[in-house]
Design an enzyme around this catalytic site. Structure first.
Site, mmCIF file in Angstrom:
data_model
loop_
_atom_site.group_PDB
_atom_site.id
_atom_site.type_symbol
_atom_site.label_atom_id
_atom_site.label_comp_id
_atom_site.label_asym_id
_atom_site.label_seq_id
_atom_site.Cartn_x
_atom_site.Cartn_y
_atom_site.Cartn_z
ATOM 1 C CB CYS A 220 -0.955 -0.033 1.181
ATOM 2 S SG CYS A 220 -1.893 -1.565 1.175
ATOM 3 C CG HIS B 49 -1.806 4.380 5.621
ATOM 4 N ND1 HIS B 49 -1.821 4.331 4.246
ATOM 5 C CD2 HIS B 49 -1.937 3.095 6.043
ATOM 6 C CE1 HIS B 49 -1.957 3.065 3.854
ATOM 7 N NE2 HIS B 49 -2.036 2.306 4.919
ATOM 8 C CG HIS C 124 -6.305 1.055 1.686
ATOM 9 N ND1 HIS C 124 -5.414 1.745 0.880
ATOM 10 C CD2 HIS C 124 -5.553 0.335 2.546
ATOM 11 C CE1 HIS C 124 -4.184 1.446 1.255
ATOM 12 N NE2 HIS C 124 -4.234 0.594 2.257
#
Lengths: 402, 86, 334
Positions: A162, A293, A328
């Site tokens: 990620c 994040h 996400h």
């Protein structure tokens, strides 16, 4: 003295819009991209919400100006659309001189096509359209993006889960700094696949409801898809009229704690943020906003929060997770959030952390993200975090152009 | 119960790919997740065990914290299965 | 800004016997259209309870990391950079197959977790408790070169003294079937391979130094042959090495037009006859090339190099005229 690195173009496609203007207007009207599954063919339809880009592949072909008969993955389509927008917004600079790099972050490549082929292949090893496998590798989408732009400089792909596209932004900046390139189109892309949805599901980190990043009662994340690219240009190359902001800090480190979980003291996150501030040569107090994040998993938000408390102490800057809007987007998230950071600088806004209700007790109950859109903000420095499996942690610092 | 424990041993060895571990070597009272213990299982193994319970016994565990108690040892696992299996 | 970069330690798992000792006189032939690695006993390097969930590529990546570090006398690492095009194929297949077979139920988290391309670099960091810079490149046939260029930038920035760089790719049975169907693998025509080569690069030489990495370059869709040749010449110029100083060309190509025009008197070795075709095969070439420059005779013989004491080796690989890679190695005393 090292050359300054300017951002001269941005492009984005995600669950909240097919370009920057749609993205901005959806954020301003607080409309999130999360919803019931419409496009992905999966047994989780109706049970798990996702942040899908609201177009099927045929419609994406039209948006990308590509013949729908072409053998092309959803990943490539999303990447081409966002990278083209970024390039146009930079004033369509010349790309065929070998001095422009194309770096893309990506986690599962053409898995969206592979998983269809593989079902036939498992029935009969000689069945199915085997040419599909030529679009499987992560690098394939990057090359399609480069080809669609006509770029002939260095082309590379990073896969650090990620944090992938945050790392491509960092690579582009370093290549330009050393004079190896004049310009780089950097960011990343990931399309939703059964592979990733089931992977995150079996790890029990998906929220069956709409995610609530940084909330005491957060349950997990909502997966999304999309692409975000920015154009970096060297000082002296960038045209004044196109400069949207400056990339001043970047750092990468590793949490080295667990394959999928973040450390309880947020070591990796702390080192990445601290490292990025050091490269930017600024103090923590100079950061005006942190695009965290903030996935919404119990583990990430706690660990990231602890790292932020270590770095900022009592002077916590304004912060929010935009993943409540976009989901996400995995390998794309660093690129998507870089575009959002530049938009924030440009429009002097700070994004709301949708659906936040209760501060996390384990963080002292004092870490409260912004919950409303803030306008007319004096924004000078924005910190953007991207963390991933394998302990990969990266942070970027963007600065308003002066 | 004992029969179930023997069955579980074999299933766990297979699910977790515990190369070189024989069923007899696992003590039913031994802590499965003791980092310094013989098996030294971790959180990813816990998820594997959740899959095992779902697949073999039709028992769904949604909460990882709940999993920790259930997977304390083979005994606790077997007890839980007996209580929840229909 | 430019700096000398030294190879101070290396380790190489390949289809040849390259792990425990330099390549010997006996050359292993391929089996049909495939080369398979000769693997070490992993229990020497990795704890049993960790080994159980690692696929071959992770094992190969960790064993070579361990051995290369040992070879370099275990310096503390400032960065870990991986290059892999195919990534963790076995675990990807495993997870994908269970999704399809079980209709998205009863999946195994381990396979998913280990399927990501950054598994090897992440595991090296985890096992060595290393919080430093950590990167994984997945750019097809220039994945390893991307990793090398990243390492060079870190040295230029004074951000590192010692960097671990590897090039790793694994074959699986299923991948083999696909490669045959795609006519990439064909016995007697093109043998597909695999391998893991790991290097400890440093800005300072040690008594164990193998060679200098004098230049790295990669090209994407170059216009024509001339553009490639110019790029090779440019790489040499930057390192102040004249064309005629290249003693050996380790080439990944079948037809040698581009390189033969530039280096008519060099020795040529088609290294893929030893390791097969795979995206990070240039890492194998860099390992054996570095060993030759350190004076390793059996490796030199295995590669069919006749020049007595080579000083400069060029590694050149052209993948379908899309990705070209250029790596320049020099003897340390040169």
């Amino acid at each position: 003295m090292a050359k300054r690195i300017f951002i001269t173009g941005i492009g984005i496609i995600s669950a909240i819009g097919k370009n920057t203007s749609e993205t901005l207007s959806n954020i301003k009207s607080a409309s999130s991209g999360v919803g019931e599954i419409q496009y992905l063919q999966t047994v989780h339809k109706g049970k798990l919400p996702l942040c899908e880009v609201k177009y099927d592949n045929q419609q994406l072909c039209a948006l990308a100006n590509i013949d729908p008969q072409t053998r092309i993955t959803r990943t490539s389509l999303l990447g081409i659309i966002a990278a083209q927008e970024a390039w146009r917004s930079a004033g369509s600079p010349v790309l065929g001189d070998g001095r422009t790099g194309v770096f893309s972050g990506n986690t599962v490549g053409g898995m969206d096509k592979t998983e269809h082929f593989y079902a036939d292949f498992m029935e009969d090893e000689q069945a199915g359209d085997v040419q599909t496998m030529l679009t499987h590798e992560c690098a394939e989408s990057t090359e399609r993006i480069a080809d669609s732009l006509g770029a002939t400089g260095m082309v590379s792909t990073i896969s650090t889960a990620c944090s992938s596209s945050a790392n491509t932004i960092m690579l582009g900046a370093r290549m330009i700094k050393h004079g190896l390139l004049d310009r780089a189109i950097v960011g990343g892309v990931d399309a939703l696949t059964k592979f990733t949805v089931n992977g995150f599901n079996v790890l029990q980190i998906l929220d069956e409801a709409y995610s609530q990043p940084f909330d005491e009662n957060r349950r997990g994340l909502n997966l999304g898809e999309g692409a975000g690219f920015i154009v970096l240009e060297a000082e002296g190359i960038a045209k004044e009229a196109h400069i949207l902001g400056e990339l001043v800090g970047y750092a990468n480190s590793n949490d080295a704690y667990h394959q999928t979980a973040s450390s309880p003291d947020g070591t990796g996150a702390f080192l990445a943020m601290k490292g990025a501030l050091d490269v930017a040569q600024i103090e923590p107090s100079q950061i005006d906003y942190v695009n965290v994040h903030g996935t919404g998993t119990p583990n990430n938000d706690l660990s990231e929060g602890i790292a932020m408390q270590r770095l900022f102490g009592k002077n916590m800057p304004k912060f929010s997770s935009t993943k409540a809007f976009t989901g996400h987007t995995l390998g794309a998230s660093g690129g998507v959030e870089a575009v959002l950071s530049v938009l924030a600088l440009q429009h002097k806004i700070i994004y709301p952390n949708l659906r936040f209700e209760t501060p996390i007790e384990a963080l002292g109950g004092t870490m409260i993200p912004e919950t409303e859109l803030l306008e007319n903000q004096e924004l000078n420095y924005i910190l953007s975090n991207s963390f991933g499996f394998g302990g990969n942690t990266s942070s970027l610092v963007f600065k308003a152009y002066q | 119960m004992e029969e179930l424990i023997e069955k579980l041993k074999v299933q766990i060895i297979k699910q977790l790919n515990l190369e070189d571990v024989e069923p007899d070597e696992i003590d039913p009272n031994e802590m499965l997740f003791d980092a310094n213990g013989e098996l030294g299982l971790d959180s990813i193994d816990a998820l594997e065990l959740i899959v095992l319970l779902d697949k073999e016994y039709g028992i769904k565990i949604k909460n990882q914290d709940e999993g920790k108690k259930i997977f304390h040892s083979l005994n606790t696992m077997a007890e839980y299965i007996l209580q929840h299996q229909n | 800004m430019k700096k000398n970069i030294y190879i101070n330690g290396l380790s190489n798992i390949s289809p040849q016997e390259t792990f425990y000792q330099p390549m010997g006189a006996t050359i292993a032939p391929p089996q049909g259209a495939f080369f398979t690695c000769q693997e070490p006993n992993y229990k020497e390097f990795i704890q049993k309870k960790l080994l159980r969930r690692m696929s071959r590529i992770v094992r190969m990546g960790l064993a070579t990391a361990h051995k290369a570090l040992d070879d370099a006398n275990n310096p503390s690492l400032d960065a870990i950079i991986s290059g892999t095009a195919w990534g963790c194929v076995k675990d990807t297949e495993k997870f994908l197959e269970t999704i399809i077979e079980n209709k998205e139920a009863y999946l195994t988290p381990t396979a998913f977790v280990q399927s990501t391309h950054n598994t090897v670099a992440g595991q090296i960091a985890l096992l060595h408790h290393n919080n430093c810079y950590n990167m994984s490149y997945v750019q097809g046939n220039v994945s390893f070169e991307s990793a090398l260029i990243d390492a060079m930038l870190l040295f230029y920035d004074n951000k590192a003294n010692n960097i671990l760089v590897n090039g790793i790719d694994e074959q699986t049975e299923k991948l083999g079937i696909l490669l045959e169907r795609l006519e990439c693998a064909k016995a007697g025509v093109r043998v597909m391979g695999e391998g893991a080569a790991c290097f400890i690069l440093s800005d300072q030489p040690t008594p164990n130094t193998y060679a200098k990495v004098a230049g790295v370059n990669m090209l994407y869709r170059p216009k024509d042959k001339t553009a490639v040749q110019q790029s090779i010449q440019h790489t040499l110029q930057e390192a102040n090495i004249p064309l005629e100083a290249i003693d050996v060309v380790l080439t990944g190509n079948k037809t040698l037009a581009i390189e033969k025009e530039l280096f008519p008197t060099a020795d040529y070795s088609q290294y893929k006859t030893l390791c097969g075709e795979y995206p990070t095969s240039t890492a194998f070439a860099m390992a054996v090339g570095a060993q030759v420059l350190k004076g390793d005779l059996p490796t030199k013989t295995a590669l069919g190099i006749h020049k007595k004491a080579p000083k400069h080796i060029l590694i050149y690989n052209n993948h379908q005229d899309i990705n070209h890679s250029i790596i320049l190695l020099s003897k340390v005393s040169a």
